[in-house]
Design an enzyme around this catalytic site. Sequence first.
Site: not given
Length: 283
Positions: A49, A117, A119, A186
């Site tokens: 991000s 991490k 996705e 999320e």
Amino acid sequence: MSERTKVTVQRLQEMKQKGEKITMITAYDYPTGVFVDQAGMDIVLVGDSLGMTLLGWNTTLPVTMEDMIPHARAVVRGCKSGFVLGDMPYMTYQPSIADAVRNAGRFMAEAATDGIKLEGGIAVADRVEAIVKSGIPVMGHLGLTPQSMSALGGFKAQARGAATAKRLYDDCMALQDAGAFSILLECVPARVAGVIARKCEIPIISIGAGVECDGQLLIFHDCFGLYPNFTPKFAKVYGNAGEVILNGLRTYVDEVQRGAFPEPKHSFSIPEDEFRQFEEMVK
Ligand code: KIV
């Protein structure tokens, strides 16, 4: 002040078993690493991000390992007890298992993070398994996965129907079976996330997935009004640092323009006789 002991995968698992809530936030630099550590954060995510919050891109897709590593190094220097995760940028693990292991290894070797991490669910379970086998803790990330924003059709809640909720559940189980130590959900309905958290043995962390999860993540810049473009529905603003900074900058501009800054206390002096000599020299 007594030193906190370092948070580990084992400690996070113990927190899940004891029903103690896990705290998680993003950080991208040394001072933020120090602050979040002092606040007692359990997990600190150096998120991709940063492509949006720090670098000004509209999405996280242009972020590279070269962008991420220096920020991860800075956070690790500041954060002594929190469990620091490096976020795998777009296309650093999708192309092949070898890419996934190599880039996860870069976070560990070059930035000394505690894990990574990434996705995705079933589609990346083989990557997760290979990274875990190489000794690197992996947090999965499902639901609204920003790297697939285009395929998901924009920024919107996921798993809002029975079939998509079941697919999410299957993805979580695949990540758990592949050896992930935790999963981030999320923008998922709170009740769906609650069922998943109760069914999974590993900690399920929420960002916009409700209070029934084992822990919560927020983006630092959302918490403190530091991202001017957008505040997601799930974010809570705990203080408006953005407003404090803007007001301070406006006052600075005004004081410089009026000659009110700097004051004598912000300036340095020279002994009177030295100054007179100097004036003579440049006459
Ligand atoms: O990069 C990040 O900060 C993230 C959050 C949006 C979950 O992945």
